[in-house]
Design a protein around this motif. Structure first.
Motif, PDB file in Angstrom:
ATOM      1  N   VAL A 210      28.155 -23.415  31.559  1.00 46.18           N
ATOM      2  CA  VAL A 210      27.403 -24.234  30.609  1.00 46.18           C
ATOM      3  C   VAL A 210      27.976 -25.652  30.610  1.00 46.18           C
ATOM      4  N   LEU A 211      27.092 -26.647  30.638  1.00 47.65           N
ATOM      5  CA  LEU A 211      27.485 -28.053  30.516  1.00 47.65           C
ATOM      6  C   LEU A 211      26.612 -28.660  29.426  1.00 47.65           C
ATOM      7  N   TYR A 212      27.230 -29.176  28.351  1.00 43.94           N
ATOM      8  CA  TYR A 212      26.452 -29.614  27.192  1.00 43.94           C
ATOM      9  C   TYR A 212      27.063 -30.848  26.527  1.00 43.94           C
ATOM     10  N   ASP A 213      26.228 -31.535  25.754  1.00 45.62           N
ATOM     11  CA  ASP A 213      26.631 -32.715  24.992  1.00 45.62           C
ATOM     12  C   ASP A 213      27.190 -32.262  23.647  1.00 45.62           C
ATOM     13  N   ASN A 214      28.486 -32.516  23.429  1.00 43.60           N
ATOM     14  CA  ASN A 214      29.099 -32.054  22.174  1.00 43.60           C
ATOM     15  C   ASN A 214      28.886 -33.030  21.018  1.00 43.60           C
ATOM     16  N   ALA A 215      28.121 -34.103  21.255  1.00 45.85           N
ATOM     17  CA  ALA A 215      27.831 -35.073  20.190  1.00 45.85           C
ATOM     18  C   ALA A 215      26.434 -34.880  19.602  1.00 45.85           C
ATOM     19  N   ASN A 216      25.739 -33.845  20.043  1.00 41.69           N
ATOM     20  CA  ASN A 216      24.359 -33.631  19.616  1.00 41.69           C
ATOM     21  C   ASN A 216      24.198 -32.207  19.106  1.00 41.69           C
ATOM     22  N   ASP A 217      23.695 -32.047  17.881  1.00 45.23           N
ATOM     23  CA  ASP A 217      23.560 -30.719  17.270  1.00 45.23           C
ATOM     24  C   ASP A 217      22.639 -29.810  18.079  1.00 45.23           C
ATOM     25  N   TYR A 218      21.602 -30.391  18.655  1.00 47.47           N
ATOM     26  CA  TYR A 218      20.661 -29.606  19.469  1.00 47.47           C
ATOM     27  C   TYR A 218      21.372 -28.993  20.668  1.00 47.47           C
ATOM     28  N   ASN A 219      22.047 -29.817  21.447  1.00 44.32           N
ATOM     29  CA  ASN A 219      22.716 -29.353  22.665  1.00 44.32           C
ATOM     30  C   ASN A 219      23.802 -28.337  22.340  1.00 44.32           C
TER      31      ASN A 219
ATOM     32  N   VAL B 197      26.739 -41.169  32.410  1.00 41.96           N
ATOM     33  CA  VAL B 197      26.003 -41.080  33.674  1.00 41.96           C
ATOM     34  C   VAL B 197      26.796 -40.353  34.762  1.00 41.96           C
ATOM     35  N   ASP B 198      28.088 -40.113  34.532  1.00 45.90           N
ATOM     36  CA  ASP B 198      28.934 -39.467  35.539  1.00 45.90           C
ATOM     37  C   ASP B 198      29.424 -38.120  34.999  1.00 45.90           C
ATOM     38  N   TYR B 199      28.991 -37.048  35.667  1.00 41.82           N
ATOM     39  CA  TYR B 199      29.350 -35.692  35.226  1.00 41.82           C
ATOM     40  C   TYR B 199      30.200 -34.972  36.277  1.00 41.82           C
ATOM     41  N   LYS B 200      30.748 -35.723  37.210  1.00 41.33           N
ATOM     42  CA  LYS B 200      31.419 -35.104  38.357  1.00 41.33           C
ATOM     43  C   LYS B 200      32.656 -34.314  37.949  1.00 41.33           C
TER      44      LYS B 200
ATOM     45  N   GLN C 208      33.290 -32.624  35.125  1.00 44.79           N
ATOM     46  CA  GLN C 208      32.890 -31.328  34.554  1.00 44.79           C
ATOM     47  C   GLN C 208      32.282 -30.422  35.627  1.00 44.79           C
ATOM     48  N   LEU C 209      31.462 -31.007  36.507  1.00 46.16           N
ATOM     49  CA  LEU C 209      30.823 -30.204  37.557  1.00 46.16           C
ATOM     50  C   LEU C 209      31.827 -29.694  38.579  1.00 46.16           C
ATOM     51  N   THR C 210      32.890 -30.441  38.800  1.00 49.42           N
ATOM     52  CA  THR C 210      33.953 -29.965  39.702  1.00 49.42           C
ATOM     53  C   THR C 210      34.610 -28.720  39.123  1.00 49.42           C
ATOM     54  N   ASN C 211      34.873 -28.738  37.803  1.00 48.22           N
ATOM     55  CA  ASN C 211      35.464 -27.563  37.148  1.00 48.22           C
ATOM     56  C   ASN C 211      34.506 -26.376  37.201  1.00 48.22           C
ATOM     57  N   ILE C 212      33.235 -26.653  37.018  1.00 48.88           N
ATOM     58  CA  ILE C 212      32.234 -25.582  37.053  1.00 48.88           C
ATOM     59  C   ILE C 212      32.152 -24.979  38.445  1.00 48.88           C
TER      60      ILE C 212
ATOM     61  N   LEU D  73      21.894 -32.415  37.693  1.00 43.97           N
ATOM     62  CA  LEU D  73      21.505 -31.584  38.834  1.00 43.97           C
ATOM     63  C   LEU D  73      21.603 -32.353  40.152  1.00 43.97           C
ATOM     64  N   LYS D  74      21.315 -33.637  40.143  1.00 45.60           N
ATOM     65  CA  LYS D  74      21.497 -34.427  41.367  1.00 45.60           C
ATOM     66  C   LYS D  74      22.964 -34.432  41.789  1.00 45.60           C
ATOM     67  N   GLN D  75      23.857 -34.628  40.820  1.00 42.76           N
ATOM     68  CA  GLN D  75      25.286 -34.651  41.130  1.00 42.76           C
ATOM     69  C   GLN D  75      25.796 -33.266  41.523  1.00 42.76           C
ATOM     70  N   ALA D  76      25.260 -32.218  40.875  1.00 45.30           N
ATOM     71  CA  ALA D  76      25.658 -30.852  41.218  1.00 45.30           C
ATOM     72  C   ALA D  76      25.255 -30.516  42.655  1.00 45.30           C
TER      73      ALA D  76
END
Length: 386
Positions: free
Chosen positions: A177-186, A217-220, A222-226, A247-250
């Protein structure tokens, strides 16, 4: 002299009439009242706002054309006042104050994003102005008070729907799971997916967070850990703009496992931004334009003819939210907030995305659909009942 006295007498008689006669009151035969809307018309979720504005406009136009409502014997039609919250809770709160105090709205359709609705709802509740969010799925929104409603299912259902799909249909046993921890929805979707998947016997091997998808804009990292955790599925409970980048970066780093998310994926811009990287992705949603029901297809044709593109779930839910509110307003025959609220509580409104009957928290009990991106288009896979 006689002429002067005559003039004085006439003037006195006119003055007497002016003092003694009461001006007749004219009862209006028609009136127009304001209905507010709070949507993200600009910013990273602007397609959501545009769709909601269109859906509300269609519902109001149909309501007015059909004759509106009768309030104390007076024909009453609706004028909409739309405010841009830019995706910001603070801006949304200011918009609510403006709509209530200046525009004297009888209700608010909105907000869209849960974090904005959580800021708007206390203001509407305190003012006794009914509010119905088309799309805010965080459970806490309607818990703020009895003037607050929603037209969508909540995250506990949506997150569990996707967990069940991954486990039972895709037959996959591990997920990340990769999510935004600053947003209640996510955050809410991430938590409910994880809980649902693990309850079934699955294992969430990586649970990664970032802060604020509006600026990230950079999720590399977190995606490396995943990738190192080797999951079979990637759950992205985020909005379409960040999902496309994720998904592009993944895919660029060779993380090519199936991916999915929630209704925040529902935008044509997902494919425009993500291209081939989002192909095959699955997500839970409230509505499918491919639903064969006559009511849905009539709406799809009318919306497409009016706006030049098929409706997404945000358009359908906003159309339903406005339609439900207006139906309650007509039933109540009153502009008083408590009367409209009570009529909404007892509604049995049939909308485009389902039949509405509210539970004790003013949440509708509704089915979800699962859609997949195939050849760059949203494709209906299945309906999941609660």
């Amino acid at each position: 002299m006689r002429r002067i006295l005559a003039i004085i007498l006439v003037c006195a008689l006119i003055a007497g009439v002016g003092v003694g006669c009461k001006k007749a009151e004219v009862t209006p035969t028609e009136q127009v009242v304001n209905l507010g809307g709070i949507f993200p018309m600009t910013g990273g979720s602007a397609t959501f706002g545009s769709s909601c504005k269109n859906g509300v406009a269609m519902a109001v136009e149909e309501f007015n054309t059909a004759g509106g409502a009768t309030v104390d014997g007076v024909k009453t039609t609706i004028n909409t006042v739309i405010e841009d919250d830019t995706g910001s809770p603070e801006v949304g709160a200011s918009a609510a104050q403006k709509l209530i105090n200046q525009d004297k709205v009888i209700g608010i359709i909105g907000a869209v994003m849960s974090k904005v609705s959580l800021a708007v709802a206390p203001i509407a509740q305190a003012a006794g102005v009914p509010m119905i969010s088309p799309t805010s799925t965080n459970a806490g929104v309607t818990l703020i008070g009895d003037y607050i409603f929603r037209a969508c299912f909540i995250d506990s259902f949506q997150g569990t729907v996707m967990a069940n799909y991954v486990w039972n249909t895709l037959k996959l046993k591990t997920a990340a799971v990769l999510y935004d921890n600053a947003n209640d929805y996510n955050k809410g979707l991430a938590e409910f997916f994880k809980a649902g998947f693990e309850k079934l016997g699955g294992k969430v091997v990586s649970y990664e967070a970032f802060t604020d998808e509006a600026t990230t804009v950079d999720y590399k990292a977190q995606l490396t850990n995943i990738k190192a955790a080797n999951p079979e599925f990637l759950y992205l409970p985020n909005y379409y703009g960040s999902v496309a980048l994720q998904l592009k970066q993944a895919r660029d780093m060779g993380l090519n496992v199936p991916a999915g998310g929630g209704d925040g994926w529902d935008s044509a811009d997902l494919v425009k931004i993500g291209g081939a990287a989002v192909e095959g992705g699955v997500f839970s949603n409230h509505f499918s334009k491919d639903d064969p029901s006559p009511k849905t297809q009539t709406f799809v044709k009318a919306y497409t003819a009016k706006y030049g593109a098929a409706p997404d779930s945000f358009a359908a839910l906003a159309y339903d939210a406005a339609g439900l509110f207006l139906d309650a307003f007509k039933t109540a025959g009153s502009i008083k907030g408590s009367d409209i609220r009570d009529a909404m509580k007892n509604t049995s409104f049939v909308g485009i995305s389902g039949t509405y009957k509210f539970d004790e928290n003013r949440d509708p009990i509704k089915a979800a659909v699962i859609l997949q991106i195939k050849n760059g288009q949203q494709t209906f896979l299945m309906t999941v009942n609660p």
